[in-house]
Design a protein around this motif. Structure first.
Motif, PDB file in Angstrom:
ATOM      1  N   ILE A   1      -7.988   5.419  -2.819  1.00  0.00           N
ATOM      2  CA  ILE A   1      -9.068   5.728  -1.885  1.00  0.00           C
ATOM      3  C   ILE A   1      -8.683   6.988  -1.115  1.00  0.00           C
ATOM      4  CG2 ILE A   1     -10.326   4.897   0.153  1.00  0.00           C
ATOM      5  CD1 ILE A   1      -9.659   2.035  -0.999  1.00  0.00           C
ATOM      6  N   VAL A   2      -9.553   7.958  -1.167  1.00  0.00           N
ATOM      7  CA  VAL A   2      -9.311   9.212  -0.466  1.00  0.00           C
ATOM      8  C   VAL A   2      -9.645   9.003   1.014  1.00  0.00           C
ATOM      9  CG1 VAL A   2      -9.948  11.639  -0.251  1.00  0.00           C
ATOM     10  CG2 VAL A   2      -9.823  10.573  -2.531  1.00  0.00           C
TER      11      VAL A   2
ATOM     12  N   VAL B   1       0.832  -1.196   0.000  1.00  0.00           N
ATOM     13  CA  VAL B   1       0.000   0.000   0.000  1.00  0.00           C
ATOM     14  C   VAL B   1       0.874   1.256   0.000  1.00  0.00           C
ATOM     15  CG1 VAL B   1      -0.216  -0.048   2.511  1.00  0.00           C
ATOM     16  CG2 VAL B   1      -1.903   1.199   1.177  1.00  0.00           C
ATOM     17  N   LEU B   2       0.492   2.213  -0.826  1.00  0.00           N
ATOM     18  CA  LEU B   2       1.145   3.520  -0.864  1.00  0.00           C
ATOM     19  C   LEU B   2       0.248   4.505  -0.129  1.00  0.00           C
ATOM     20  CD1 LEU B   2       3.354   5.484  -1.955  1.00  0.00           C
ATOM     21  CD2 LEU B   2       1.817   5.877  -3.908  1.00  0.00           C
ATOM     22  N   ILE B   3       0.843   5.254   0.775  1.00  0.00           N
ATOM     23  CA  ILE B   3       0.082   6.249   1.540  1.00  0.00           C
ATOM     24  C   ILE B   3       0.592   7.636   1.165  1.00  0.00           C
ATOM     25  CG2 ILE B   3      -0.481   7.111   3.840  1.00  0.00           C
ATOM     26  CD1 ILE B   3      -0.233   4.241   4.850  1.00  0.00           C
TER      27      ILE B   3
ATOM     28  N   ALA C   1       5.243  -0.343  -7.364  1.00  0.00           N
ATOM     29  CA  ALA C   1       3.939  -0.907  -7.713  1.00  0.00           C
ATOM     30  C   ALA C   1       3.216  -1.259  -6.427  1.00  0.00           C
ATOM     31  CB  ALA C   1       4.110  -2.147  -8.588  1.00  0.00           C
ATOM     32  N   TRP C   2       1.925  -0.927  -6.362  1.00  0.00           N
ATOM     33  CA  TRP C   2       1.160  -1.118  -5.142  1.00  0.00           C
ATOM     34  C   TRP C   2      -0.188  -1.738  -5.458  1.00  0.00           C
ATOM     35  CZ3 TRP C   2       3.457   3.467  -6.719  1.00  0.00           C
ATOM     36  CH2 TRP C   2       4.652   3.784  -6.072  1.00  0.00           C
ATOM     37  N   ASP C   3      -0.733  -2.438  -4.461  1.00  0.00           N
ATOM     38  CA  ASP C   3      -2.066  -3.020  -4.602  1.00  0.00           C
ATOM     39  C   ASP C   3      -3.151  -1.975  -4.374  1.00  0.00           C
ATOM     40  OD1 ASP C   3      -1.067  -5.710  -4.952  1.00  0.00           O
ATOM     41  OD2 ASP C   3      -0.589  -5.673  -2.807  1.00  0.00           O
ATOM     42  N   ALA C   4      -2.850  -0.964  -3.565  1.00  0.00           N
ATOM     43  CA  ALA C   4      -3.831   0.080  -3.280  1.00  0.00           C
ATOM     44  C   ALA C   4      -3.097   1.344  -2.852  1.00  0.00           C
ATOM     45  CB  ALA C   4      -4.793  -0.370  -2.173  1.00  0.00           C
ATOM     46  N   VAL C   5      -3.770   2.483  -3.033  1.00  0.00           N
ATOM     47  CA  VAL C   5      -3.211   3.781  -2.654  1.00  0.00           C
ATOM     48  C   VAL C   5      -4.218   4.479  -1.748  1.00  0.00           C
ATOM     49  CG1 VAL C   5      -2.360   6.016  -3.462  1.00  0.00           C
ATOM     50  CG2 VAL C   5      -1.964   3.939  -4.843  1.00  0.00           C
ATOM     51  N   LEU C   6      -3.752   4.941  -0.585  1.00  0.00           N
ATOM     52  CA  LEU C   6      -4.574   5.721   0.340  1.00  0.00           C
ATOM     53  C   LEU C   6      -4.022   7.141   0.331  1.00  0.00           C
ATOM     54  CD1 LEU C   6      -4.757   3.194   3.343  1.00  0.00           C
ATOM     55  CD2 LEU C   6      -6.211   3.315   1.289  1.00  0.00           C
ATOM     56  N   ALA C   7      -4.863   8.106  -0.003  1.00  0.00           N
ATOM     57  CA  ALA C   7      -4.350   9.465  -0.210  1.00  0.00           C
ATOM     58  C   ALA C   7      -5.151  10.488   0.573  1.00  0.00           C
ATOM     59  CB  ALA C   7      -4.378   9.815  -1.698  1.00  0.00           C
ATOM     60  N   ALA C   8      -4.407  11.423   1.232  1.00  0.00           N
ATOM     61  CA  ALA C   8      -5.059  12.583   1.851  1.00  0.00           C
ATOM     62  C   ALA C   8      -5.635  13.460   0.743  1.00  0.00           C
ATOM     63  CB  ALA C   8      -4.042  13.357   2.681  1.00  0.00           C
TER      64      ALA C   8
END
Length: 529
Positions: A95-96, A19-21, A63-70
């Motif tokens: 996902i925001v 996951v990328l944050i 490469a990431w399975d999902a990204v969580l972003a502010a």
């Protein structure tokens, strides 16, 4: 959970998650990771807080399975991160995760391509949102793969169709078919076998991916009368999946010619697809799969379409061979009639005149004998002209050696001798044309002159061949009884044949005639045809 005495507790399995944050707080990042862990994931997270940092990660192959972003940072935010990710080819769900951004902000994020919005103070639904995002991306990737496979298979079918229609021998076309099929399947080899309708024996006619010598060995096995599983396919006209086919072949002594190949084979399953024409099985398309691999439903549909094309190509080749055989027989019969009607009669007349001349010499009448010998010479020259014309008809490749002009001159000389027609041939120098064009023009002239002899009742014929920078024109004119080109008339089939020959070379045939006014036929073939 408390473990029973003497038994270790079993930890629940977790799903690995890269996951990328996108955020400016490492503490917030760890909090998100802990929430994902509570949801059943084993997260490994990385954090960025600027576009430069994200670009560096992407350049390094991140490469990431999902990204969580502010939603927004001082110099960065979810929408900017989304743009960089998509530009780099990443389709990971974003996902925001933010405080209250309002309905308008949430709508803007979704329109831009974000998968979901999760409030920062309600993270209980974060793992579910990530799971849905990953599932949606997986489904889209599967659809994209299916679409690409379909496009590749459609292109392969088009290529197969083209390769089977270029006039090459059917064996070469089926080799090409086998080569084109493999990249669109999980198979490692492909072969095509046909069944002899009279003997019932199988014959391998095309293959790809099989070792050198395998097809020859397979032919030897078929000739020995081996009972292949393919025969069941011919009987039922339905596909058949044969598992453990390699072992079955090794256990059958009649397959001895290919045993050494079977021992080293990388495949263990064969999928047989019948080649069916008008309800009759004429062969099979055979696909060879590694152990544990089988065609899926999409592949089965694709192979059925390939088998249909192969069956049509094989049947077309058979019909063409039959037609060529009939045409050759008809041509031989026609030439036999021509020889009987012309050359054999000329030879008979020569022999008769020669015997008469000899008898006149014996009676002491050399003057009369000389006249007979002159007739012998005329008959011999006429017979020679007939033979030359027939040789050109029998061996059109003579056009390459002697040329179109010589061929037309021989044809004119034969008709002069045979039918006492006055033929004025204006042919000029030998034109610089492809052999195919020369043969077409020769056949058109031959058919036109034949129609004149058979139907026109003409006394004079003009045969002209002229070339210019744009093409070549062949013209045949007569002073016969003529006809109405728009109606039914004798010789119309020959006229159709002439038109088709000209059209195949991009040319045209022009017919000018009227009852009582003779006829003029002109064939115009463009340069480069």
């Amino acid at each position: 959970m408390t473990a029973e005495p003497g038994r270790a507790a079993t930890a629940p399995s977790r799903t690995s998650l890269r996951v990328l944050i996108v955020g400016d707080s490492e503490e917030d990042a760890r909090r998100l990771a802990r929430e994902l862990a509570r949801g059943g994931y084993a997260p490994a997270h990385e954090r960025v807080d600027s576009p430069e940092a994200l670009r560096r990660m992407l350049a390094a192959g991140g490469a990431w399975d999902a990204v969580l972003a502010a939603w927004r940072l001082p110099r960065f935010g979810a929408l900017e991160a989304l743009g960089l990710l998509r530009a780099a080819g990443s389709d990971a769900p974003l996902i925001v995760v933010a405080g209250e951004i309002g309905a308008a902000g949430a709508a803007e994020a979704l329109r831009a391509g974000a998968h979901n919005y999760v409030p920062r103070d309600d993270l209980a639904c974060l793992s579910a949102a990530v799971g849905r995002g990953i599932a949606e991306v997986g489904a889209r990737r599967a659809r994209d793969r299916a679409r690409r496979r379909l496009e590749e298979r459609m292109a392969s079918l088009a290529g197969i169709s083209a390769s089977l229609c270029v006039g090459q021998p059917v064996e070469m076309g089926l080799d090409d078919l086998a080569a084109r099929v493999l990249p669109n399947t999980a198979a490692v080899a492909c072969s095509v076998v046909l069944i002899d309708s009279e003997t019932g024996l199988l014959r391998a006619v095309g293959a790809h991916g099989l070792p050198d010598g395998y097809v020859a060995g397979l032919r030897a096995a078929y000739q020995s009368g081996v009972r292949s599983r393919a025969l069941e396919v011919y009987r039922t006209r339905r596909p058949l999946l044969a598992r453990d086919a390699r072992r079955a072949g090794l256990d059958n002594p009649l397959f001895a010619p290919i045993h050494r190949f079977l021992r080293a084979a990388a495949w263990d399953t064969i999928y047989f697809v019948p080649l069916v024409v008008d309800g009759q099985a004429i062969g099979a398309l055979n696909l060879y799969y590694p152990a544990g691999q089988e065609p899926d439903e999409e592949e089965i549909v694709f192979l059925g379409a390939v088998a249909d094309q192969a069956a049509v190509a094989v049947e077309h080749a058979r019909l063409v061979a039959e037609a060529q055989g009939r045409a050759a027989l008809e041509e031989r019969q026609r030439l036999a009639r021509e020889l009987h009607d012309s050359v054999s009669q000329a030879l008979y007349s020569i022999a008769l005149e020669a015997r008469t001349a000899r008898a006149l010499f014996a009676r002491g009448e050399p003057g009369r004998a000389d006249g007979r010998l002159g007739q012998v010479l005329a008959l011999a020259e006429a017979g020679l002209a007939e033979m030359r014309a027939l040789i050109f008809e029998l061996r059109p490749e003579s056009l390459a050696a002697e040329g179109l002009v010589a061929a037309l001159e021989h044809q004119a000389a034969a008709l002069r001798a045979r039918h006492e027609l006055a033929i004025d041939a204006t042919l000029g120098a030998e034109p610089d044309l492809p052999l195919e064009t020369k043969e077409a023009l020769y056949r058109i002239a031959q058919e036109a002159l034949h129609n004149i002899v058979k139907h026109a009742r003409a006394s004079r014929v003009a045969l002209t061949l002229a070339c210019d920078a744009r093409g070549v024109t062949l013209e045949v004119a007569d002073d016969g009884r003529g006809f109405d080109p728009r109606g039914a008339f004798a010789g119309h089939l020959g006229l159709t044949s002439m038109r088709e020959r000209a059209a195949r070379l991009g040319g045209a045939l022009r017919v000018e005639s009227a009852p009582g006014n003779g006829a003029r036929i002109s064939a115009r073939i463009p340069r480069g045809a």
